[in-house]
Design a protein around this motif. Structure first.
Motif, PDB file in Angstrom:
ATOM      1  N   ARG A  61       0.946   5.507  -0.081  1.00 45.66           N
ATOM      2  CA  ARG A  61       0.274   6.806  -0.052  1.00 45.66           C
ATOM      3  C   ARG A  61       1.143   7.776  -0.842  1.00 45.66           C
ATOM      4  O   ARG A  61       2.289   8.033  -0.478  1.00 45.66           O
ATOM      5  CB  ARG A  61       0.101   7.313   1.367  1.00 45.66           C
ATOM      6  CG  ARG A  61      -0.631   8.647   1.422  1.00 45.66           C
ATOM      7  CD  ARG A  61      -0.772   9.150   2.859  1.00 45.66           C
ATOM      8  NE  ARG A  61      -1.506  10.378   2.910  1.00 45.66           N
ATOM      9  CZ  ARG A  61      -0.978  11.592   2.739  1.00 45.66           C
ATOM     10  NH1 ARG A  61       0.306  11.698   2.486  1.00 45.66           N
ATOM     11  NH2 ARG A  61      -1.711  12.675   2.820  1.00 45.66           N
ATOM     12  N   TRP A 101      -2.486   0.723  -4.447  1.00 42.67           N
ATOM     13  CA  TRP A 101      -2.351  -0.671  -3.992  1.00 42.67           C
ATOM     14  C   TRP A 101      -1.698  -1.487  -5.093  1.00 42.67           C
ATOM     15  O   TRP A 101      -1.888  -1.224  -6.273  1.00 42.67           O
ATOM     16  CB  TRP A 101      -3.726  -1.252  -3.664  1.00 42.67           C
ATOM     17  CG  TRP A 101      -4.485  -0.399  -2.706  1.00 42.67           C
ATOM     18  CD1 TRP A 101      -5.357   0.630  -3.032  1.00 42.67           C
ATOM     19  CD2 TRP A 101      -4.429  -0.424  -1.288  1.00 42.67           C
ATOM     20  NE1 TRP A 101      -5.845   1.217  -1.903  1.00 42.67           N
ATOM     21  CE2 TRP A 101      -5.289   0.589  -0.807  1.00 42.67           C
ATOM     22  CE3 TRP A 101      -3.734  -1.195  -0.373  1.00 42.67           C
ATOM     23  CZ2 TRP A 101      -5.473   0.836   0.542  1.00 42.67           C
ATOM     24  CZ3 TRP A 101      -3.931  -0.948   0.978  1.00 42.67           C
ATOM     25  CH2 TRP A 101      -4.788   0.056   1.414  1.00 42.67           C
ATOM     26  N   ALA A 132       0.875  -1.175   0.000  1.00 39.53           N
ATOM     27  CA  ALA A 132       0.000   0.000   0.000  1.00 39.53           C
ATOM     28  C   ALA A 132       0.911   1.222   0.000  1.00 39.53           C
ATOM     29  O   ALA A 132       1.846   1.298   0.789  1.00 39.53           O
ATOM     30  CB  ALA A 132      -0.893   0.000   1.230  1.00 39.53           C
ATOM     31  N   MET A 158      -4.279   6.866  -1.969  1.00 36.12           N
ATOM     32  CA  MET A 158      -3.708   5.550  -1.663  1.00 36.12           C
ATOM     33  C   MET A 158      -3.668   4.705  -2.931  1.00 36.12           C
ATOM     34  O   MET A 158      -4.649   4.649  -3.675  1.00 36.12           O
ATOM     35  CB  MET A 158      -4.536   4.815  -0.605  1.00 36.12           C
ATOM     36  CG  MET A 158      -4.347   5.334   0.805  1.00 36.12           C
ATOM     37  SD  MET A 158      -2.661   5.223   1.434  1.00 36.12           S
ATOM     38  CE  MET A 158      -2.410   3.463   1.551  1.00 36.12           C
TER      39      MET A 158
END
Length: 194
Positions: free
Chosen positions: A33, A57, A31, A55
């Motif tokens: 940011r 992924w 993950a 965010m």
């Protein structure tokens, strides 16, 4: 990018490997940011029109080769390809760099620090145009030994920077656009093959 990864992996495996060298392979979820101090707008906005953070992924795919061994530390290299996406935007970072592992704290825990650099390719959500820029990352983490061939990557946290695609990068009259800060979180399994 895939050609570079293949060549570097081949070099690592074709070099002389002493009996105590350690090689590990991993595919771990990640993950990330991604944030920027300045909002971008338009078709080439990587984070989305008027957005300053989002965010993302994806997965880290890579391996390490701990070649040098000391009483308290091991050292080597890490090669990884990070593939992430969100809001139909995509980022692919190819990173290579130095790795240091502390081995005197516990026989089961292997905390490490890595300093990596490479190239990052980004594509905005509403465009097929891609740009590639230099990127870097500093990562800290810890692997826990489960068996002779499997470790659990308990955690990995990283910080890096990359100039993502933006209206400025694709030809706007504006003079500059800041690099995006990237904060990475990952965990998973590591398979040691030697």
């Amino acid at each position: 990018m895939k050609l570079w990864f293949s060549l570097l992996v081949a070099v690592v495996f074709l070099t002389t490997i002493p009996s105590h060298a350690q090689i590990g392979l991993y595919v771990n979820p990640v993950a990330t940011r991604i944030s920027n101090s300045q909002a971008d707008s338009g078709v080439f906005s990587f984070l989305g029109d008027g957005t300053t953070s989002r965010m993302f992924w994806g997965a880290n795919i890579g391996g390490y080769y701990d070649r040098w061994h000391g009483e308290k530390f091991d050292a080597g290299i890490d090669i990884r390809d990070q593939i992430i996406g969100a809001n139909n935007a995509r980022e692919n970072n190819f990173l290579l760099g130095a790795r240091v592992v502390a081995k005197s704290l516990s026989p089961s825990w292997r905390p490490y620090v890595e300093v990596l650099g490479g190239a990052g390719t980004t594509r905005a959500p509403h465009s097929s145009v891609r740009i590639t820029r230099g990127t870097y990352g500093v990562f800290v983490g810890a692997d826990y030994k489960l068996s002779r061939v499997v470790d659990v990557r308990a955690f990995e946290i990283g910080y890096g920077s990359l100039s993502t695609i933006s209206s400025v990068a694709v030809g706007s009259a504006a003079s500059s656009y800041p690099s995006s800060n990237q904060l990475h979180f990952s965990a998973g399994l590591v398979f040691r093959i030697r």
